[in-house]
Write an enzyme that holds these catalytic residues in place. Structure first.
Site, PDB file in Angstrom:
ATOM      1  N   ALA A  68      43.183 -59.695   8.164  1.00  0.00           N
ATOM      2  CA  ALA A  68      42.327 -60.875   8.050  1.00  0.00           C
ATOM      3  C   ALA A  68      40.880 -60.406   8.145  1.00  0.00           C
ATOM      4  O   ALA A  68      40.591 -59.380   8.769  1.00  0.00           O
ATOM      5  CB  ALA A  68      42.642 -61.837   9.185  1.00  0.00           C
ATOM      6  N   GLY A 111      46.925 -58.939   8.861  1.00  0.00           N
ATOM      7  CA  GLY A 111      47.274 -59.985   7.892  1.00  0.00           C
ATOM      8  C   GLY A 111      47.688 -59.403   6.541  1.00  0.00           C
ATOM      9  O   GLY A 111      48.441 -60.030   5.796  1.00  0.00           O
TER      10      GLY A 111
HETATM   11  N1  CO8 Z   1      37.787 -57.508   8.109  1.00  0.00           N
HETATM   12  C1  CO8 Z   1      36.520 -57.449   7.616  1.00  0.00           C
HETATM   13  N2  CO8 Z   1      35.981 -56.304   7.117  1.00  0.00           N
HETATM   14  C2  CO8 Z   1      36.739 -55.193   7.141  1.00  0.00           C
HETATM   15  C3  CO8 Z   1      38.057 -55.194   7.649  1.00  0.00           C
HETATM   16  C4  CO8 Z   1      38.585 -56.424   8.136  1.00  0.00           C
HETATM   17  N3  CO8 Z   1      39.840 -56.541   8.585  1.00  0.00           N
HETATM   18  N4  CO8 Z   1      38.556 -53.923   7.537  1.00  0.00           N
HETATM   19  C5  CO8 Z   1      37.583 -53.186   6.982  1.00  0.00           C
HETATM   20  N5  CO8 Z   1      36.489 -53.929   6.746  1.00  0.00           N
HETATM   21  C6  CO8 Z   1      35.223 -53.517   6.147  1.00  0.00           C
HETATM   22  C7  CO8 Z   1      34.386 -52.696   7.146  1.00  0.00           C
HETATM   23  O1  CO8 Z   1      33.671 -53.541   8.008  1.00  0.00           O
HETATM   24  C8  CO8 Z   1      33.512 -51.915   6.191  1.00  0.00           C
HETATM   25  O2  CO8 Z   1      32.495 -52.756   5.735  1.00  0.00           O
HETATM   26  P1  CO8 Z   1      30.935 -52.261   5.873  1.00  0.00           P
HETATM   27  O3  CO8 Z   1      30.865 -51.050   4.969  1.00  0.00           O
HETATM   28  O4  CO8 Z   1      30.166 -53.434   5.373  1.00  0.00           O
HETATM   29  O5  CO8 Z   1      30.734 -51.935   7.309  1.00  0.00           O
HETATM   30  C9  CO8 Z   1      34.430 -51.650   4.978  1.00  0.00           C
HETATM   31  O6  CO8 Z   1      35.468 -52.618   5.071  1.00  0.00           O
HETATM   32  C10 CO8 Z   1      35.065 -50.273   4.998  1.00  0.00           C
HETATM   33  O7  CO8 Z   1      35.712 -50.115   6.248  1.00  0.00           O
HETATM   34  P2  CO8 Z   1      35.543 -48.812   7.165  1.00  0.00           P
HETATM   35  O8  CO8 Z   1      34.171 -48.257   7.002  1.00  0.00           O
HETATM   36  O9  CO8 Z   1      35.973 -49.173   8.554  1.00  0.00           O
HETATM   37  O10 CO8 Z   1      36.590 -47.831   6.453  1.00  0.00           O
HETATM   38  P3  CO8 Z   1      37.388 -46.626   7.115  1.00  0.00           P
HETATM   39  O11 CO8 Z   1      38.062 -45.937   5.982  1.00  0.00           O
HETATM   40  O12 CO8 Z   1      36.509 -45.847   8.019  1.00  0.00           O
HETATM   41  O13 CO8 Z   1      38.488 -47.324   8.063  1.00  0.00           O
HETATM   42  C11 CO8 Z   1      40.261 -48.907   8.580  1.00  0.00           C
HETATM   43  C12 CO8 Z   1      39.531 -48.061   7.487  1.00  0.00           C
HETATM   44  C13 CO8 Z   1      40.957 -47.964   9.563  1.00  0.00           C
HETATM   45  C14 CO8 Z   1      41.269 -49.774   7.864  1.00  0.00           C
HETATM   46  C15 CO8 Z   1      39.214 -49.744   9.350  1.00  0.00           C
HETATM   47  O14 CO8 Z   1      38.394 -50.426   8.408  1.00  0.00           O
HETATM   48  C16 CO8 Z   1      39.826 -50.787  10.247  1.00  0.00           C
HETATM   49  O15 CO8 Z   1      40.312 -50.451  11.312  1.00  0.00           O
HETATM   50  N6  CO8 Z   1      39.793 -52.078   9.825  1.00  0.00           N
HETATM   51  C17 CO8 Z   1      40.281 -53.180  10.622  1.00  0.00           C
HETATM   52  C18 CO8 Z   1      41.792 -53.233  10.601  1.00  0.00           C
HETATM   53  C19 CO8 Z   1      42.273 -54.367  11.476  1.00  0.00           C
HETATM   54  O16 CO8 Z   1      42.044 -54.407  12.662  1.00  0.00           O
HETATM   55  N7  CO8 Z   1      43.002 -55.307  10.860  1.00  0.00           N
HETATM   56  C20 CO8 Z   1      43.538 -56.461  11.561  1.00  0.00           C
HETATM   57  C21 CO8 Z   1      42.595 -57.614  11.452  1.00  0.00           C
HETATM   58  S1  CO8 Z   1      43.108 -58.989  12.448  1.00  0.00           S
HETATM   59  C22 CO8 Z   1      44.305 -59.728  11.528  1.00  0.00           C
HETATM   60  O17 CO8 Z   1      44.655 -59.311  10.451  1.00  0.00           O
HETATM   61  C23 CO8 Z   1      44.921 -60.978  12.124  1.00  0.00           C
HETATM   62  C24 CO8 Z   1      45.747 -61.750  11.105  1.00  0.00           C
HETATM   63  C25 CO8 Z   1      46.047 -63.099  11.666  1.00  0.00           C
HETATM   64  C26 CO8 Z   1      46.362 -64.085  10.541  1.00  0.00           C
HETATM   65  C27 CO8 Z   1      46.396 -65.492  11.076  1.00  0.00           C
HETATM   66  C28 CO8 Z   1      46.164 -66.474   9.968  1.00  0.00           C
HETATM   67  C29 CO8 Z   1      46.321 -67.887  10.390  1.00  0.00           C
END
Ligand code: CO8
Length: 260
Positions: A68, A111
């Protein structure tokens, strides 16, 4: 034919098969409410369109979806979560009656993993990573992650993923039953489209009831599931496509199913 939405690109690929690409590459396809809303709209259209028989859902080589959108989530308080419009979209996706195939490369987290688990079949590139990292944010899966993951991979693996937040590899995902096939990353979409094409030429009513019957088995006891299967099997006895399928076999030709 290709149609562009703000967060999706939708291609009519071949007879009966439509490909949906999640398209927010700068945010690793993080799922916003708008994106889920567009997915709902595309599914509404696909459900109503007889020429579309199977959907393939994919991201890009780096990310299926990284979860998400955390920036959007940060703006929601308790009341915002209670009235979360995304719930309707998730429900819409889970009620899609035609087959949905996910082609996953790169990260498939939170998500994103929950979205992939809404698919009937998940194919993964060898570099795909599946995880439920919500625990690292002080939250937990909220779009079916604890329930669908449990059913897909069993209790121990589901607990490990949900409680540690650590992702698993494509190989582990296949070994535990989350993924049906692993491909070279550059071939994942192609292979998913081939699987979809193979389903698209089958009798649509049989496909629809077979999908419903398997899904029924995910949340019911064996006796009820078998009863449902029996009813669905009986219903198909009245279809023209059943006659056509059997006649084609006997006449040693390819069947021509018309969905009747
Ligand atoms: N949301 C928003 N932006 C994101 C997300 C995310 N989940 N993941 C990555 N991005 C963005 C980063 O902020 C970054 O943007 P910017 O360059 O503007 O800073 C860009 O994508 C690239 O990301 P990274 O620089 O972090 O890339 P890396 O290759 O270094 O890392 C990862 C990749 C490991 C995937 C890292 O981005 C990460 O850990 N992301 C978050 C993963 C996460 O925690 N996901 C779970 C989110 S919570 C959720 O999904 C709850 C669902 C509930 C649903 C309920 C509905 C009703």
């Amino acid at each position: 034919m290709t149609k562009r939405y703000a967060t999706l690109v939708v291609h009519k690929v071949s007879a009966g098969v439509q490909l949906i690409e999640l398209n927010r590459p700068a945010a690793l396809n993080a799922l916003t409410t708008a994106m889920l809303g567009e997915l709902s709209v595309v599914m509404d259209l696909a459900e109503a369109e007889d020429d579309i028989r199977v959907l393939v859902l994919t991201g890009n080589r780096k990310a299926f979806a990284a979860g998400a959108d955390i920036k959007e989530m940060a703006e929601r308080d308790l009341v915002g979560i209670l009235n979360d419009p995304r719930q309707q979209h998730w429900q819409r996706i889970s009620r899609f009656p035609k087959p949905l195939v996910a082609a996953v490369n790169g990260v498939c987290l939170g998500g994103g993993c929950e979205l992939a688990m809404h698919a009937d079949i998940i194919l993964a590139g060898a570099d795909a990573r599946f995880g439920q990292p919500e625990i690292n944010l002080g939250i937990m899966p909220g779009a079916g992650g604890t329930q669908r993951l449990l059913r897909a991979v069993g209790k121990s693996m589901a607990m490990q993923m949900v409680l540690t937040g650590e992702p698993i590899t494509a190989r582990q995902a296949q070994q535990s039953g989350l993924v049906s096939e692993i491909t070279q990353p550059e071939l994942t979409v192609e292979r998913a489209l081939a699987v979809a094409a193979s389903i698209a030429c089958k009798a649509p009513l049989a496909v629809r009831l077979a999908k419903e019957s398997v899904l029924k088995g995910m949340d019911t006891d064996l006796a009820s599931g078998l009863r449902f299967e029996r009813h669905a099997f009986t219903v198909l006895a009245g279809t023209a496509d059943r006659k056509e399928g059997i006649a084609a076999f006997q006449e040693k030709r390819k069947p021509e199913f018309n969905g009747q």
